[in-house]
Design a protein around this motif. Structure first.
Motif, PDB file in Angstrom:
ATOM      1  N   TRP A  28      49.258  50.649  42.979  1.00  0.00           N
ATOM      2  CA  TRP A  28      48.981  49.477  42.164  1.00  0.00           C
ATOM      3  C   TRP A  28      48.279  48.356  42.615  1.00  0.00           C
ATOM      4  O   TRP A  28      47.284  47.980  42.353  1.00  0.00           O
ATOM      5  CB  TRP A  28      50.004  49.194  41.387  1.00  0.00           C
ATOM      6  N   LEU A  29      48.992  47.948  43.933  1.00  0.00           N
ATOM      7  CA  LEU A  29      48.311  47.019  44.625  1.00  0.00           C
ATOM      8  C   LEU A  29      47.175  47.239  45.401  1.00  0.00           C
ATOM      9  O   LEU A  29      46.350  46.188  45.665  1.00  0.00           O
ATOM     10  CB  LEU A  29      49.612  46.280  45.596  1.00  0.00           C
ATOM     11  N   ASN A  31      44.657  48.970  44.262  1.00  0.00           N
ATOM     12  CA  ASN A  31      43.705  49.174  42.876  1.00  0.00           C
ATOM     13  C   ASN A  31      42.748  48.165  42.911  1.00  0.00           C
ATOM     14  O   ASN A  31      43.269  46.832  42.884  1.00  0.00           O
ATOM     15  CB  ASN A  31      44.535  49.412  41.761  1.00  0.00           C
ATOM     16  N   ASP A  33      40.849  46.684  40.826  1.00  0.00           N
ATOM     17  CA  ASP A  33      41.124  46.099  39.310  1.00  0.00           C
ATOM     18  C   ASP A  33      42.246  45.289  39.517  1.00  0.00           C
ATOM     19  O   ASP A  33      42.252  44.106  38.995  1.00  0.00           O
ATOM     20  CB  ASP A  33      41.181  47.053  38.190  1.00  0.00           C
ATOM     21  N   THR A  34      43.269  45.551  39.922  1.00  0.00           N
ATOM     22  CA  THR A  34      44.370  44.808  40.248  1.00  0.00           C
ATOM     23  C   THR A  34      44.293  43.781  41.182  1.00  0.00           C
ATOM     24  O   THR A  34      44.590  42.482  40.609  1.00  0.00           O
ATOM     25  CB  THR A  34      45.598  45.843  40.782  1.00  0.00           C
ATOM     26  N   PHE A  37      42.169  41.460  39.024  1.00  0.00           N
ATOM     27  CA  PHE A  37      43.031  40.583  38.025  1.00  0.00           C
ATOM     28  C   PHE A  37      43.713  39.512  38.703  1.00  0.00           C
ATOM     29  O   PHE A  37      43.934  38.397  38.109  1.00  0.00           O
ATOM     30  CB  PHE A  37      44.089  41.513  37.306  1.00  0.00           C
ATOM     31  N   LEU A  38      44.347  39.896  39.961  1.00  0.00           N
ATOM     32  CA  LEU A  38      45.170  38.804  40.613  1.00  0.00           C
ATOM     33  C   LEU A  38      44.531  37.536  41.073  1.00  0.00           C
ATOM     34  O   LEU A  38      44.986  36.666  41.002  1.00  0.00           O
ATOM     35  CB  LEU A  38      46.026  39.487  41.753  1.00  0.00           C
ATOM     36  N   TRP A  41      43.660  35.531  37.584  1.00  0.00           N
ATOM     37  CA  TRP A  41      44.777  34.876  37.400  1.00  0.00           C
ATOM     38  C   TRP A  41      45.246  33.705  38.185  1.00  0.00           C
ATOM     39  O   TRP A  41      45.715  32.663  37.841  1.00  0.00           O
ATOM     40  CB  TRP A  41      46.176  35.785  37.440  1.00  0.00           C
TER      41      TRP A  41
END
Length: 57
Positions: A28-29, A31, A33-34, A37-38, A41
């Motif tokens: 996930w980390l 990725n 897109d992740t 997103f981070l 954020w």
């Protein structure tokens, strides 16, 4: 988890019952897109965030 009346989630707690749960977090980390997103954020929620000093890739 709660700290100073703020609620938080723990990714490691969420996947602790899954076999290979830590690998899920690692994937996930990694990725794109992740990571994007981070970054968004952080820009929205952290006034001291310096996007130019963050190396995403």
């Amino acid at each position: 988890m709660t700290h100073n009346d703020e609620d938080y989630i723990s990714l490691t707690d969420m996947v602790s019952s899954f076999e290979g749960g830590s690998a899920l977090i690692e994937a996930w980390l990694r990725n794109k897109d992740t990571v994007e997103f981070l970054g968004v954020w952080e820009k929205l929620n952290n006034p001291d965030f310096n996007l130019s000093s963050a190396s995403f890739f």
